[in-house]
Design a protein around this motif. Structure first.
Motif, PDB file in Angstrom:
ATOM      1  N   LEU A  45      17.236  25.770 -49.412  1.00 30.01           N
ATOM      2  CA  LEU A  45      17.868  27.091 -49.318  1.00 30.01           C
ATOM      3  C   LEU A  45      17.925  27.779 -50.677  1.00 30.01           C
ATOM      4  O   LEU A  45      17.750  28.993 -50.770  1.00 30.01           O
ATOM      5  N   VAL A  46      18.187  27.005 -51.727  1.00 29.68           N
ATOM      6  CA  VAL A  46      18.168  27.570 -53.079  1.00 29.68           C
ATOM      7  C   VAL A  46      16.789  28.152 -53.368  1.00 29.68           C
ATOM      8  O   VAL A  46      16.652  29.275 -53.876  1.00 29.68           O
ATOM      9  N   GLY A  47      15.751  27.377 -53.049  1.00 30.98           N
ATOM     10  CA  GLY A  47      14.389  27.845 -53.285  1.00 30.98           C
ATOM     11  C   GLY A  47      14.056  29.107 -52.519  1.00 30.98           C
ATOM     12  O   GLY A  47      13.232  29.909 -52.965  1.00 30.98           O
ATOM     13  N   HIS A  52      24.379  31.222 -51.176  1.00 27.33           N
ATOM     14  CA  HIS A  52      25.708  30.954 -50.632  1.00 27.33           C
ATOM     15  C   HIS A  52      25.663  29.885 -49.550  1.00 27.33           C
ATOM     16  O   HIS A  52      26.537  29.002 -49.489  1.00 27.33           O
ATOM     17  N   SER A  53      24.650  29.938 -48.696  1.00 29.05           N
ATOM     18  CA  SER A  53      24.484  28.889 -47.685  1.00 29.05           C
ATOM     19  C   SER A  53      24.208  27.544 -48.352  1.00 29.05           C
ATOM     20  O   SER A  53      24.702  26.500 -47.911  1.00 29.05           O
ATOM     21  N   PHE A 163      28.761  22.714 -61.602  1.00 30.60           N
ATOM     22  CA  PHE A 163      27.623  23.443 -62.172  1.00 30.60           C
ATOM     23  C   PHE A 163      26.708  23.978 -61.072  1.00 30.60           C
ATOM     24  O   PHE A 163      26.283  25.146 -61.101  1.00 30.60           O
ATOM     25  N   PHE A 164      26.381  23.141 -60.074  1.00 27.92           N
ATOM     26  CA  PHE A 164      25.529  23.592 -58.971  1.00 27.92           C
ATOM     27  C   PHE A 164      26.170  24.772 -58.231  1.00 27.92           C
ATOM     28  O   PHE A 164      25.491  25.744 -57.884  1.00 27.92           O
ATOM     29  N   CYS A 168      24.885  28.625 -57.806  1.00 29.14           N
ATOM     30  CA  CYS A 168      24.673  29.284 -56.518  1.00 29.14           C
ATOM     31  C   CYS A 168      25.448  30.596 -56.414  1.00 29.14           C
ATOM     32  O   CYS A 168      24.979  31.562 -55.802  1.00 29.14           O
ATOM     33  N   LEU A 169      26.637  30.628 -56.997  1.00 32.83           N
ATOM     34  CA  LEU A 169      27.438  31.852 -56.956  1.00 32.83           C
ATOM     35  C   LEU A 169      26.912  32.912 -57.915  1.00 32.83           C
ATOM     36  O   LEU A 169      27.021  34.118 -57.653  1.00 32.83           O
TER      37      LEU A 169
END
Length: 205
Positions: A45-47, A52-53, A163-164, A168-169
């Motif tokens: 999802l990050v990629g 946020h998800s 940190f992650f 993401c935020l």
């Protein structure tokens, strides 16, 4: 650094839930694998830019990472379970930065690569220390019952998750956040090397 305080708050809840799952025949290894699958989904999802998800899945994944230990304590701890837990943890830790690199290689590539390097060095220092400690029959309960000798440091699981989540935020800040956290990880590795130099005698081969 923050793991100890967090564990004191979460462990009673995790232990109750872990005991309930163990009574129903759910094994710790299954929870460990589920945690990785959720973590890899978060990295995907990050990629894809769904930050946020991804943050929600990261939280659920790490909840599973704490829950598997509670299930093991309520049923039976095994060497393979401890081995699987640490290997899949490192897989998760590497996957999320890779997701940020994939999301924007131009902006995040260098900082993400630096962070993965720092994770590699820090992880090596952690595991190498554990091997030497096991060789000398050293024990510790500083983070509760573990399958291997656990050394603390400035960058632990809680700091990594924070940190992650911050990344993401605030994804545009990833290069800065990653660079700073990479330095924190390298400091942790250096402090562990110094600790090893002070702890392990030179005449033992």
């Amino acid at each position: 650094m923050l793991d100890g305080a967090l564990r004191r708050r979460l462990d009673p809840v995790l232990d109750r839930l872990g005991a309930a799952l163990a009574e129903r025949g759910i094994g710790a290894d299954s929870i460990t694998i589920l945690g990785l699958c959720l973590g890899l989904a978060a990295a995907l999802l990050v990629g894809l830019g769904a930050y946020h998800s991804a943050a929600i899945l990261i939280l659920v994944s790490r909840f599973c990472d704490g829950l598997d230990g509670a299930v093991a304590r309520a049923s039976r701890r095994t060497d393979f379970g401890g081995f699987l837990d640490i290997v899949l943890d490192f897989a998760f830790y590497g996957a999320v930065p890779l997701g940020f690199i994939a999301a924007d290689p131009g902006a995040n590539g260098l900082a993400g690569g630096f962070l993965l390097f720092a994770f590699y060095v820090n992880g090596a220092s952690f595991l190498a220390y554990a091997v030497m400690a096991e060789k000398r029959a050293m024990t510790t309960m500083i983070r509760g019952a573990k399958s291997l000798y656990f050394t603390t440091g400035l960058a632990e699981a809680t700091e990594t998750i924070v940190f992650f989540l911050l990344s993401c935020l605030f994804p545009a800040w990833f290069p800065v956040l990653a660079s700073v956290f990479a330095l924190v990880c390298l400091y942790t590795a250096l402090s562990r090397i110094i600790l090893a130099r002070l702890t392990f005698p030179k005449d033992v081969q």
